[in-house]
Write a protein that holds these residues in place. Structure first.
Motif, PDB file in Angstrom:
ATOM      1  N   LYS A  95      -0.105  -7.040   4.810  1.00  0.00           N
ATOM      2  CA  LYS A  95      -0.731  -5.732   5.020  1.00  0.00           C
ATOM      3  C   LYS A  95      -0.852  -4.972   3.698  1.00  0.00           C
ATOM      4  N   ASP A  96       0.176  -5.086   2.849  1.00  0.00           N
ATOM      5  CA  ASP A  96       0.132  -4.411   1.546  1.00  0.00           C
ATOM      6  C   ASP A  96      -0.961  -5.000   0.662  1.00  0.00           C
ATOM      7  N   TYR A 134       0.048  -0.022  -8.076  1.00  0.00           N
ATOM      8  CA  TYR A 134       0.154   0.032  -6.613  1.00  0.00           C
ATOM      9  C   TYR A 134       1.594  -0.198  -6.170  1.00  0.00           C
ATOM     10  N   LYS A 135       2.241  -1.209  -6.747  1.00  0.00           N
ATOM     11  CA  LYS A 135       3.626  -1.510  -6.357  1.00  0.00           C
ATOM     12  C   LYS A 135       4.547  -0.336  -6.675  1.00  0.00           C
ATOM     13  N   ASP A 180      -4.179  -3.614   1.821  1.00  0.00           N
ATOM     14  CA  ASP A 180      -4.269  -2.208   1.427  1.00  0.00           C
ATOM     15  C   ASP A 180      -4.564  -2.075  -0.067  1.00  0.00           C
ATOM     16  N   ALA A 229       3.888   2.416  -4.098  1.00  0.00           N
ATOM     17  CA  ALA A 229       4.347   2.048  -2.755  1.00  0.00           C
ATOM     18  C   ALA A 229       5.846   1.772  -2.693  1.00  0.00           C
ATOM     19  N   LEU A 275       6.420  -6.855  -0.759  1.00  0.00           N
ATOM     20  CA  LEU A 275       5.003  -6.788  -0.422  1.00  0.00           C
ATOM     21  C   LEU A 275       4.702  -7.691   0.772  1.00  0.00           C
ATOM     22  N   LYS A 305       7.264  -1.011  -3.758  1.00  0.00           N
ATOM     23  CA  LYS A 305       7.372  -2.398  -3.312  1.00  0.00           C
ATOM     24  C   LYS A 305       7.511  -3.339  -4.511  1.00  0.00           C
TER      25      LYS A 305
END
Length: 538
Positions: free
Chosen positions: A86-87, A160-161, A90, A164, A83, A166
């Motif tokens: 920017k992540d 989210y992770k 977002d 993505a 991460l 991440k």
């Protein structure tokens, strides 16, 4: 396995001692690649590497890394899997969280400027202490943190992770521990700044020892410099690491004895140690009026340290109003420097009224700071300049003749803010006043005055420190709660924090009067009848 604990108070030469130990190992026949120098901090690793590279090639010390770096390498993680800032931005945008820049930049977000910051602090604390009980985490941190909101935050972040692809630093260590992904072939270990390890980091460090069974382990620390309690760090964790020998360094070569005695008065738990004697020199000023402090600023390297970013902002505004140049450290070193240099070069080119030649590498740094859309740079211009800079950074380029610069010459003088990236814009008006007063050349000189929080000053030192001993309301309230165990823990943590601030000074410490009118009207702060902890010894 011989285990040694080294306690090194500020300025006592802890790093030098450790490097002498390593030198002794090498001289006794230990191969350098079998020696590991570990820390949670990149700064600690880099300092040690810089000081030893004259005698050992970098290729021979591959295990001088942070714990996270070891886990990353052992897991064969992909470079883009972590991460980034920017992540985080977002993630916040998608789920309605608004993080402050200081919180997203820091691996130790100790101060919550927004409600979202509080959730981020709670998440870091829970993961660092290896708990899935978010209700307990919310109760431990207190304040306005609600366990249902924290649970929802964690659920959204995990989703989210996953989407993505991440992971964060907590995931990295957790995965490495589960898979026993550790460096191997290590026979001698040094762990530096051990007081700043979280329970999760201790777990990974112990996994390294279990897999390698090294002959000797040195754990270096100063329990009273443990100031990241909101990330789960606790100096009591040092006692869980059983040792065969304890060594205490008791002579500070950096601090005058007067400052050592003052610092130990703030933090009585600190080990007994001594500073250098300097005859009749006066190194300590107490209850200094703020106006006189500002008027007495000169060209010496100086830190102004305060308890929170909110107070730092107030101080910065006052310095700006007095026309005093300064810099702030809210993240990586050099974060603000690039902004200053870019502004200086732009107005240097304007002032030249002709040719203004700078190295290509410097031009790329300028471009990095600017908003390419507002400056109407052609597509691919930044990438092409970066490629040229990496190949031959010393090659000159005429900034004044660049078409995009020609297009912004006129509006640059009326509204320079709009041409910089948003993260830099707030400081532009102040720097413009400095340019008008001293010329663009002033932007090429690093300010001698740095304004930052005590947490940000950790590991740094300077000739003079100006300490602002004013507590935010939330901190004061945490020192006067009903839970006596929590109060005791908070008081000890607060003492350690001010101890760290006071020991950043090499020559002079000025403690501002906490009741000065400059702070009395600020509603974010309290001025109790018996202020603490620094004020108790004034």
């Amino acid at each position: 396995m011989k285990r040694t604990r080294l306690i090194g108070p500020p300025g006592t030469g802890k790093t030098t001692y450790l490097l002498d130990v390593i030198k002794g190992w090498v001289e006794s026949g230990v191969e350098p690649p079998r020696i590991a120098f570990l820390s949670f901090s990149k700064a600690a690793i880099q300092e040690a590497r810089n000081r030893v590279l004259g005698s050992l090639p970098e290729s021979e010390i591959p295990n001088w890394r942070t714990l996270h770096s070891h886990a990353f390498r052992a897991l064969d993680a992909l470079p883009g899997s972590m991460l980034t800032i920017k992540d985080w931005v977002d993630f916040g945008r998608k789920f309605g969280y608004q993080f402050s820049l200081a919180a997203t930049l820091s691996m130790h977000p100790v101060e919550a400027s927004t409600d979202s910051d509080s959730l981020l602090v709670g998440y870091h604390y829970g993961r660092s202490t290896m708990t899935d009980n978010w209700q307990k985490t919310a109760e431990t941190l207190g304040g306005d943190l609600r366990d249902d909101e924290l649970t929802g935050f964690v659920r959204n972040l995990e989703a989210y992770k996953k989407e993505a692809g991440k992971i964060d630093f907590h995931d990295l260590l957790t995965d490495a521990i589960q898979k026993r992904a550790v460096p191997v072939g290590i026979s001698h270990v040094v762990l530096d700044e051990a007081q700043d390890l979280t329970p999760l980091q201790w777990e990974y460090f112990n996994a390294i020892l279990e897999e390698n069974q090294p002959e000797a382990v040195h754990v270096a620390c100063d329990p009273q410099q443990s100031i990241y309690g909101f990330s789960g760090c606790d100096p009591r964790l040092l006692e869980t690491f059983e040792v065969d020998e304890e060594i205490v360094l008791r002579q500070s070569h950096r601090l005058p004895d007067e400052l050592v005695r003052f610092a130990r008065a703030i933090c009585p738990q600190a080990v007994e140690y001594f500073g250098r004697l300097n005859g009749e020199a006066n190194h300590l000023t107490l209850k200094a009026p703020w106006d006189k402090v500002i008027a007495g600023l000169d060209g010496r390297r100086t830190f102004i340290l305060a308890r929170s970013n909110y107070l730092i902002s107030q101080i910065a505004q006052e310095l700006s109003a007095h026309g005093i140049d300064y810099q702030t450290k809210i993240g990586e070193d050099g974060f603000v420097t690039s902004q200053r240099h870019a502004l200086g070069h732009l107005f240097g080119a304007l002032k030249s009224n002709g040719s203004y030649t700078i190295p290509v590498g410097v031009l790329f740094d300028v471009i990095e700071t600017l908003d390419s859309r507002e400056c109407k740079m052609p597509r691919g211009y930044k990438a092409a300049t970066g490629a040229e800079a990496s190949g031959n950074p010393g090659a000159p380029s005429d900034l004044a003749k660049e078409p995009w610069f020609q297009a912004i010459r006129a509006p640059l003088t009326t509204n320079p803010q709009k041409f910089f990236k948003r993260v830099y814009r707030r400081q532009i008006p102040r720097l413009m006043r400095l340019i008008q007063k001293k010329g663009p050349e002033a932007m090429m000189q690093e300010p001698t005055l740095t304004v930052m929080t005590i947490h940000q000053s950790k590991g740094k030192e300077v000739d003079r420190v100006i300490l602002i001993p004013v507590l935010p309301k939330r901190v004061y309230e945490s020192l006067h709660g009903f839970d006596q165990n929590a109060v005791k823990r908070n008081r000890e943590g607060e003492s350690r924090l001010w101890y760290v601030g006071a020991t950043r000074a090499r020559e002079e410490l000025i403690v501002v009067n906490p009741y000065d009118r400059a702070f009395a009207a600020n509603q974010e702060y309290v001025l109790p009848a018996k202020p603490e902890p620094v004020e108790d010894v004034l």
